[in-house]
Design an enzyme around this catalytic site. Structure first.
Site, PDB file in Angstrom:
ATOM      1  N   ARG A  80      50.159  28.888  57.677  1.00  0.00           N
ATOM      2  CA  ARG A  80      48.986  29.531  57.079  1.00  0.00           C
ATOM      3  C   ARG A  80      48.642  30.846  57.776  1.00  0.00           C
ATOM      4  NH1 ARG A  80      44.814  26.672  58.209  1.00  0.00           N
ATOM      5  NH2 ARG A  80      45.551  24.685  57.414  1.00  0.00           N
ATOM      6  N   TYR A 134      34.804  48.544  40.205  1.00  0.00           N
ATOM      7  CA  TYR A 134      35.658  47.589  39.497  1.00  0.00           C
ATOM      8  C   TYR A 134      34.793  46.366  39.156  1.00  0.00           C
ATOM      9  CZ  TYR A 134      39.769  44.497  39.045  1.00  0.00           C
ATOM     10  OH  TYR A 134      40.717  43.618  38.606  1.00  0.00           O
ATOM     11  N   ASP A 206      37.422  50.652  48.057  1.00  0.00           N
ATOM     12  CA  ASP A 206      38.531  50.158  47.245  1.00  0.00           C
ATOM     13  C   ASP A 206      39.430  51.366  47.014  1.00  0.00           C
ATOM     14  OD1 ASP A 206      40.254  49.428  45.195  1.00  0.00           O
ATOM     15  OD2 ASP A 206      38.792  48.051  44.296  1.00  0.00           O
ATOM     16  N   LYS A 231      49.008  46.738  42.352  1.00  0.00           N
ATOM     17  CA  LYS A 231      49.188  47.971  41.586  1.00  0.00           C
ATOM     18  C   LYS A 231      50.339  48.820  42.168  1.00  0.00           C
ATOM     19  CE  LYS A 231      45.729  46.198  39.491  1.00  0.00           C
ATOM     20  NZ  LYS A 231      44.339  46.412  39.812  1.00  0.00           N
TER      21      LYS A 231
HETATM   22  C1  LIG Z   1      43.202  45.487  39.876  1.00  0.00           C
HETATM   23  C2  LIG Z   1      42.172  45.984  40.782  1.00  0.00           C
HETATM   24  C3  LIG Z   1      41.617  45.165  41.751  1.00  0.00           C
HETATM   25  C4  LIG Z   1      41.921  43.688  41.856  1.00  0.00           C
HETATM   26  O1  LIG Z   1      43.211  43.440  42.191  1.00  0.00           O
HETATM   27  P1  LIG Z   1      43.976  42.089  41.765  1.00  0.00           P
HETATM   28  O2  LIG Z   1      45.170  42.157  42.642  1.00  0.00           O
HETATM   29  O3  LIG Z   1      44.273  42.229  40.313  1.00  0.00           O
HETATM   30  O4  LIG Z   1      43.068  40.951  42.054  1.00  0.00           O
HETATM   31  C5  LIG Z   1      40.682  45.700  42.609  1.00  0.00           C
HETATM   32  N1  LIG Z   1      40.305  46.989  42.505  1.00  0.00           N
HETATM   33  C6  LIG Z   1      40.799  47.803  41.563  1.00  0.00           C
HETATM   34  C7  LIG Z   1      40.330  49.207  41.512  1.00  0.00           C
HETATM   35  C8  LIG Z   1      41.741  47.328  40.671  1.00  0.00           C
HETATM   36  O5  LIG Z   1      42.210  48.118  39.710  1.00  0.00           O
END
Ligand SMILES: *Cc1c(COP(=O)(O)O)cnc(C)c1O
Length: 419
Positions: A80, A134, A206, A231
């Site tokens: 873990r 987001y 973010d 992404k």
């Molecule tokens: C997609 C996204 C997230 C969340 O990511 P996941 O891996 O899909 O949970 C957070 N912030 C932004 C700006 C995003 O586009």
């Protein structure tokens, strides 16, 4: 032939991960430490850290077990807490931000967001959330945290003075995002971060859009750089993961919370993310160039009321983007002039090369309908522009030929027809 000093066995490791190298070079070297690419006791090693699958790590004897292990990457304890493949990825991400001292991996970007907020907030505290956040970020803050007696308020990201004025005695955390991942406004992050720091408020950004390659967030004054690795880092639309990168002691607090909650990523996924990271620089360069070409073309179309891309000269946020960012990506939006929902659907449905799907940052192009107005509760966006129908489309450009993508868009507009 003389041996280059860097190739002497002992010096070799010191060469890796040096933060004075340029980003393209660092992406190749990151995370490839000898202890994760070699076999103990043998010279040489492999290029990429192998997938190292394990739940149980065996101890040599009871004394070894009783001796304890530091709760840090690089020390076996139990699956873990990860193993060499996860450590290599975390180390690579830490090395992307020179001011960082650690990275925690999460099974998704949303898990990273939720766990970070839980780690840093207590009942009675307040979190300020950027109005363009987001959607799950806003929902975690306004929904889940509200049940724990943690207050959350949205702030206007384009008004640093207003943001500073909102900070009260109980404000402990500010959630930033720039550009917003639908509406693409760039905010003055260094100004917001400086106001927060002056008042003892921790800032999380973010940074999924730019990554530290395009926006070195810690160097711009943010405390925590958070990414959805799903992404750009993954880059191939086949892995979900999130990361949080920061200096001590913040990263230790987040790590403790992640361990309380049993957050772990698989070594297979970590290897995919590490593989994606190697090519992220060239993929971003290519998708940025293509996105800019598409944005310029779309901006000339009579059907388009606004092109929302900070990379486009003259578009909202371009000046701040030029001042603070060293790179872009393929994600941008448009707002249509006279369309209705059916017309917008005709446009999107006629596209051959753009898949219809959430997410972004993959090698393939995507288009998705969205409406900018509800994203903002505190001001009209985009500012000073007649937003026409108010109906938007967000594009994520992949690695296809830009000319083919433009022909595809032309087909879409033909299918949409005259207003
Ligand atoms: C997609 C996204 C997230 C969340 O990511 P996941 O891996 O899909 O949970 C957070 N912030 C932004 C700006 C995003 O586009």
């Amino acid at each position: 032939m003389g041996r280059r000093p860097g190739h002497a066995q002992g010096d070799r490791r010191a060469l890796l991960n040096r933060s004075d190298r340029r980003p393209a070079t660092r992406l190749v070297e990151l995370g490839r430490r000898r202890e994760w690419t070699g076999v103990p006791g043998q010279p040489g090693g492999v290029v990429s850290p192998p997938v190292w699958r394990a739940s149980t790590h065996l101890y040599d004897d009871c004394a070894d077990l009783a001796g304890g292990r530091p709760n840090e990457d690089g020390h076996f304890y139990y699956g873990r807490r990860g193993g060499p493949t996860q450590w290599a990825l975390a180390d690579a991400l830490t090395s992307l931000s020179p001011a960082a001292e650690g990275t925690e991996l999460f099974p998704s970007g949303v898990a990273a967001l939720a766990c970070t907020m839980l780690a840093l907030l207590r009942p009675g505290d307040e979190v300020l959330v950027t109005d363009n956040a987001y959607e799950p970020t806003r929902n975690i803050a306004m929904g889940m945290l509200a049940r724990m007696d943690i207050a959350a308020r949205p702030f206007d990201p384009l008004d640093p003075a207003g943001f500073a004025a909102m900070i009260g005695e109980n404000t402990k955390l500010a959630m930033l995002e720039s550009p917003g991942s639908l509406t693409m406004e760039v905010c003055d992050v260094p100004a917001l971060a400086a106001e927060a720091r002056k008042r003892g408020v921790v800032t999380v950004i973010d940074n999924t859009w730019a990554s530290p390659l395009g926006f070195p967030a810690l160097e711009h004054g943010c405390d925590i750089d958070l990414m959805s690795l799903t992404k750009h880092v993954g880059g191939h639309s086949d892995v979900m993961m999130g990361s949080v990168t920061a200096a001590r002691p913040l990263i230790d607090r987040i790590r403790r919370q992640a361990q309380f909650m049993g957050q772990v990523v698989s070594p297979d996924d970590a290897a995919l993310a590490l593989r994606g990271l190697r090519t992220m620089g060239v993929r971003l360069e290519r998708s940025t160039a293509t996105a800019l070409e598409l944005a310029r073309w779309l901006d000339e179309r009579p059907e388009v009321a606004a092109t929302l891309s900070p990379m486009l000269p003259g578009a909202p946020g371009h000046d701040l983007w030029q001042r603070d960012f060293t790179g872009g990506c393929g994600l941008f939006s448009i707002v249509l002039k006279h369309a209705d929902v059916a017309a917008r659907a005709r446009l999107i449905d006629a596209l051959d090369l753009f898949g219809i799907g959430f997410s972004w940052g993959g090698f393939e192009s995507l288009a998705i309908p969205f409406d900018p107005a509800p994203v903002h509760t505190l001001r009209a966006w985009p500012p000073g522009i007649d937003t026409g129908s108010g109906l938007g489309i967000r594009f994520s450009t992949g690695l296809e030929d830009a000319g083919d993508l433009i022909e595809d868009l032309a087909r879409g507009f033909a299918a949409m027809g005259d207003p």
